[in-house]
Scaffold this motif. Structure first.
Motif, short mmCIF file in Angstrom:
data_model
loop_
_atom_site.label_atom_id
_atom_site.label_comp_id
_atom_site.label_asym_id
_atom_site.label_seq_id
_atom_site.Cartn_x
_atom_site.Cartn_y
_atom_site.Cartn_z
N TRP A 100 0.85 -1.18 0.00
CA TRP A 100 0.00 0.00 0.00
C TRP A 100 0.89 1.23 0.00
O TRP A 100 1.96 1.23 0.63
CB TRP A 100 -0.87 0.05 1.26
N ASN A 101 0.46 2.28 -0.67
CA ASN A 101 1.14 3.58 -0.66
C ASN A 101 0.09 4.66 -0.50
O ASN A 101 -1.09 4.44 -0.79
CB ASN A 101 1.92 3.81 -1.96
N MET A 102 0.51 5.83 -0.04
CA MET A 102 -0.40 6.95 0.10
C MET A 102 -0.18 7.88 -1.08
O MET A 102 0.95 8.26 -1.38
CB MET A 102 -0.12 7.69 1.42
N GLU A 103 -1.26 8.18 -1.80
CA GLU A 103 -1.23 9.15 -2.89
C GLU A 103 -2.26 10.21 -2.57
O GLU A 103 -3.46 9.97 -2.70
CB GLU A 103 -1.51 8.48 -4.24
N GLY A 104 -1.79 11.35 -2.11
CA GLY A 104 -2.71 12.38 -1.62
C GLY A 104 -3.41 11.86 -0.38
O GLY A 104 -2.77 11.43 0.57
N ASN A 105 -4.74 11.85 -0.40
CA ASN A 105 -5.53 11.33 0.73
C ASN A 105 -6.04 9.92 0.47
O ASN A 105 -6.95 9.46 1.16
CB ASN A 105 -6.72 12.26 1.00
N LYS A 106 -5.47 9.25 -0.52
CA LYS A 106 -5.96 7.93 -0.92
C LYS A 106 -4.88 6.87 -0.67
O LYS A 106 -3.72 7.07 -1.00
CB LYS A 106 -6.30 7.97 -2.41
N LEU A 107 -5.30 5.75 -0.09
CA LEU A 107 -4.43 4.58 0.01
C LEU A 107 -4.53 3.82 -1.30
O LEU A 107 -5.63 3.52 -1.76
CB LEU A 107 -4.88 3.66 1.16
N VAL A 108 -3.39 3.52 -1.91
CA VAL A 108 -3.34 2.83 -3.19
C VAL A 108 -2.57 1.53 -3.01
O VAL A 108 -1.40 1.55 -2.64
CB VAL A 108 -2.67 3.72 -4.27
N ALA B 220 -6.11 -1.92 -5.56
CA ALA B 220 -7.09 -1.62 -4.52
C ALA B 220 -6.88 -0.18 -4.07
O ALA B 220 -5.75 0.31 -4.03
CB ALA B 220 -6.94 -2.57 -3.35
N TYR B 221 -7.97 0.49 -3.76
CA TYR B 221 -7.92 1.88 -3.32
C TYR B 221 -8.83 2.05 -2.12
O TYR B 221 -9.91 1.48 -2.08
CB TYR B 221 -8.40 2.82 -4.44
N ARG B 222 -8.37 2.83 -1.15
CA ARG B 222 -9.21 3.19 0.00
C ARG B 222 -9.16 4.70 0.12
O ARG B 222 -8.09 5.29 0.17
CB ARG B 222 -8.68 2.57 1.30
N GLU B 223 -10.36 5.30 0.19
CA GLU B 223 -10.41 6.75 0.39
C GLU B 223 -11.66 7.11 1.17
O GLU B 223 -12.65 6.38 1.17
CB GLU B 223 -10.36 7.49 -0.95
N ILE B 224 -11.57 8.24 1.86
CA ILE B 224 -12.71 8.75 2.60
C ILE B 224 -13.46 9.71 1.68
O ILE B 224 -12.87 10.67 1.16
CB ILE B 224 -12.27 9.51 3.88
N VAL B 225 -14.73 9.42 1.44
CA VAL B 225 -15.58 10.27 0.61
C VAL B 225 -16.78 10.65 1.47
O VAL B 225 -17.60 9.79 1.81
CB VAL B 225 -16.03 9.54 -0.68
#
Length: 131
Positions: A83-91, A105-110
């Motif tokens: 996993w890496n952080m790109e801006g406010n998104k976990l990629v 896979a992507y995790r982000e708060i929306v």
């Protein structure tokens, strides 16, 4: 640390099609679509501790951003990646051990939701979680 907290699956988009592309059999797809997944995320700098709890299993995952680790999906598919952080998104960039194909896979708060997006073989699915 916006990801911190406990998140419960609320709804899915295209999740059964995604599982089908992954090679998950029809019975496991039906069960997986209603697994009542709960994810607890704790971030400490670049280190994450994630507890996944569902109808089928409970697993603790620890990872550091940018560092490869091994992971098994609920259906037994084994992955390697990071996993890496790109801006406010976990990629997340993962490779299946059985066939060498990529899973993103992507995790982000929306808004007030945690949105997990998966992409495999051109099939995209989303799972939405609420605190």
């Amino acid at each position: 640390m916006a990801f911190n907290g406990t998140w419960k699956a609320d709804r899915n988009e295209n999740y059964e099609k995604f599982m089908e592309a992954m090679g998950v059999n029809v019975m496991k797809r039906k069960l997986g679509a209603h697994d009542n997944l709960k994810i607890t995320i704790q971030q400490d700098g670049n280190k994450f501790t994630v507890k996944e709890s569902s109808n089928f299993r409970t697993i603790d995952i620890e990872f550091t951003l940018g560092v490869n680790f091994e992971y098994s999906l609920a259906d037994g598919t084994e992955l390697s990646g990071s996993w890496n952080m790109e801006g406010n998104k976990l990629v997340g960039s993962f490779t299946r051990k059985d066939n060498g194909k990529a899973l993103a896979a992507y995790r982000e708060i929306v808004g007030d939701e945690l949105v997990q997006t998966y992409v495999y073989e051109g099939v995209e699915a989303k799972r939405f979680f609420k605190r």
